[in-house]
Design a protein around this motif. Sequence first.
Motif, PDB file in Angstrom:
ATOM      1  N   LEU A   1     -36.286 -52.677  22.327  1.00 28.02           N
ATOM      2  CA  LEU A   1     -36.070 -50.648  22.913  1.00 28.02           C
ATOM      3  C   LEU A   1     -34.338 -50.607  23.784  1.00 28.02           C
ATOM      4  O   LEU A   1     -33.883 -50.358  23.576  1.00 28.02           O
ATOM      5  N   ARG A   2     -33.616 -52.130  23.946  1.00 32.62           N
ATOM      6  CA  ARG A   2     -32.500 -52.125  24.034  1.00 32.62           C
ATOM      7  C   ARG A   2     -31.903 -51.399  23.317  1.00 32.62           C
ATOM      8  O   ARG A   2     -30.249 -50.624  23.699  1.00 32.62           O
ATOM      9  N   GLN A   3     -32.130 -52.090  22.178  1.00 38.72           N
ATOM     10  CA  GLN A   3     -30.988 -52.336  21.047  1.00 38.72           C
ATOM     11  C   GLN A   3     -31.089 -50.656  20.418  1.00 38.72           C
ATOM     12  O   GLN A   3     -30.116 -50.103  20.410  1.00 38.72           O
ATOM     13  N   LEU A   4     -32.156 -50.166  20.386  1.00 38.11           N
ATOM     14  CA  LEU A   4     -33.259 -48.615  20.524  1.00 38.11           C
ATOM     15  C   LEU A   4     -31.860 -48.165  20.696  1.00 38.11           C
ATOM     16  O   LEU A   4     -31.473 -46.963  20.279  1.00 38.11           O
ATOM     17  N   GLN A   5     -32.011 -48.389  22.031  1.00 33.79           N
ATOM     18  CA  GLN A   5     -30.448 -47.154  23.115  1.00 33.79           C
ATOM     19  C   GLN A   5     -29.425 -47.238  22.604  1.00 33.79           C
ATOM     20  O   GLN A   5     -29.277 -45.947  22.656  1.00 33.79           O
ATOM     21  N   GLY A   6     -29.319 -48.385  22.277  1.00 35.85           N
ATOM     22  CA  GLY A   6     -27.910 -49.194  21.811  1.00 35.85           C
ATOM     23  C   GLY A   6     -27.140 -47.694  21.153  1.00 35.85           C
ATOM     24  O   GLY A   6     -26.252 -47.596  20.824  1.00 35.85           O
ATOM     25  N   VAL A   7     -28.381 -48.179  19.635  1.00 35.77           N
ATOM     26  CA  VAL A   7     -28.166 -47.287  18.680  1.00 35.77           C
ATOM     27  C   VAL A   7     -28.223 -45.424  19.226  1.00 35.77           C
ATOM     28  O   VAL A   7     -27.550 -44.948  19.119  1.00 35.77           O
ATOM     29  N   ALA A   8     -29.237 -45.447  19.942  1.00 37.98           N
ATOM     30  CA  ALA A   8     -29.248 -44.069  19.756  1.00 37.98           C
ATOM     31  C   ALA A   8     -27.815 -43.404  21.051  1.00 37.98           C
ATOM     32  O   ALA A   8     -27.303 -42.716  20.159  1.00 37.98           O
ATOM     33  N   LEU A   9     -27.377 -44.686  21.666  1.00 41.25           N
ATOM     34  CA  LEU A   9     -26.234 -44.156  22.380  1.00 41.25           C
ATOM     35  C   LEU A   9     -24.561 -44.090  21.344  1.00 41.25           C
ATOM     36  O   LEU A   9     -24.458 -43.329  21.268  1.00 41.25           O
ATOM     37  N   LEU A  10     -24.825 -44.775  20.333  1.00 40.88           N
ATOM     38  CA  LEU A  10     -23.820 -44.932  19.063  1.00 40.88           C
ATOM     39  C   LEU A  10     -23.915 -43.602  18.223  1.00 40.88           C
ATOM     40  O   LEU A  10     -22.617 -43.490  17.746  1.00 40.88           O
ATOM     41  N   ASP A  11     -24.483 -43.045  18.259  1.00 42.12           N
ATOM     42  CA  ASP A  11     -25.218 -42.501  17.286  1.00 42.12           C
ATOM     43  C   ASP A  11     -25.610 -40.828  17.441  1.00 42.12           C
ATOM     44  O   ASP A  11     -25.673 -39.818  17.017  1.00 42.12           O
ATOM     45  N   ASP A  12     -25.377 -41.192  18.924  1.00 41.15           N
ATOM     46  CA  ASP A  12     -24.840 -40.268  19.819  1.00 41.15           C
ATOM     47  C   ASP A  12     -26.522 -38.747  20.209  1.00 41.15           C
ATOM     48  O   ASP A  12     -26.598 -38.011  19.390  1.00 41.15           O
ATOM     49  N   GLN A  13     -27.860 -40.279  19.854  1.00 45.07           N
ATOM     50  CA  GLN A  13     -28.860 -39.133  19.539  1.00 45.07           C
ATOM     51  C   GLN A  13     -29.297 -39.709  20.968  1.00 45.07           C
ATOM     52  O   GLN A  13     -29.162 -39.745  21.922  1.00 45.07           O
ATOM     53  N   ASP A  14     -30.387 -38.812  20.862  1.00 46.24           N
ATOM     54  CA  ASP A  14     -31.316 -39.110  21.981  1.00 46.24           C
ATOM     55  C   ASP A  14     -32.425 -40.042  21.881  1.00 46.24           C
ATOM     56  O   ASP A  14     -32.481 -40.338  21.180  1.00 46.24           O
ATOM     57  N   PHE A  15     -32.368 -40.888  23.176  1.00 49.20           N
ATOM     58  CA  PHE A  15     -33.289 -41.479  23.609  1.00 49.20           C
ATOM     59  C   PHE A  15     -34.799 -41.563  24.363  1.00 49.20           C
ATOM     60  O   PHE A  15     -34.705 -41.083  26.019  1.00 49.20           O
ATOM     61  N   TYR A  16     -35.875 -41.577  24.052  1.00 46.94           N
ATOM     62  CA  TYR A  16     -36.778 -40.994  25.362  1.00 46.94           C
ATOM     63  C   TYR A  16     -36.665 -42.440  26.056  1.00 46.94           C
ATOM     64  O   TYR A  16     -37.050 -43.815  25.622  1.00 46.94           O
TER      65      TYR A  16
END
Length: 188
Positions: free
Chosen positions: A18-33
């Motif tokens: 989940l933290r990896q997905l959170q990091g990806v979302a932040l880099l891709d400027d996407q929302d993270f649930y």
Amino acid sequence: MADISTRRTEAETRLAELRQLQGVALLDDQDFYHAPLDEVEKELAALDAAEGEAVRRQRQEAARAEQERLANLRKTLTIVEEHRLEAVDRAEKAAHSLTDALKEVRARSADATRLLRSLGVHPATQLDAYESEFRMSLRFATALKPLVGLRRRFGQIAFPEARTPFDQPWRTAEAAIANPDISKALRG
């Protein structure tokens, strides 16, 4: 505890994902649930609390078991001490009985020597006080051999070498020593 350990490993794996997905979302400027991440963190906190409680319970049980062990040792010590003191009582009585008996052996040996002389028999020195005491001391040392072993000491008391013929029954051996003179006196 193994179940908690397994659950912790699984939760930590999910948290890392989940933290990896959170990091990806932040880099891709996407929302993270965040709800799944919060749930995993809550689960890990609960697992930490459960492990802490398990350790506390183990310590509590170990402390209870130790208290029970100590209580049993105290109970055993009370019984052992009572038995020890009973043995001390028996030893004291036996020592006094032995002292009285040895005094009597000395006195009766002197009486027998006197009577033999009165009957005209001049006994060998075997019945005089010194010889009687000497033999009885060796008999006593021999009787105590199992207690003192090769040391020949009991506390501050040093004993002579315990040896034969003083390991024979005392009465039989003493009778054999006195019998020639006694028989002679009794025959007249």
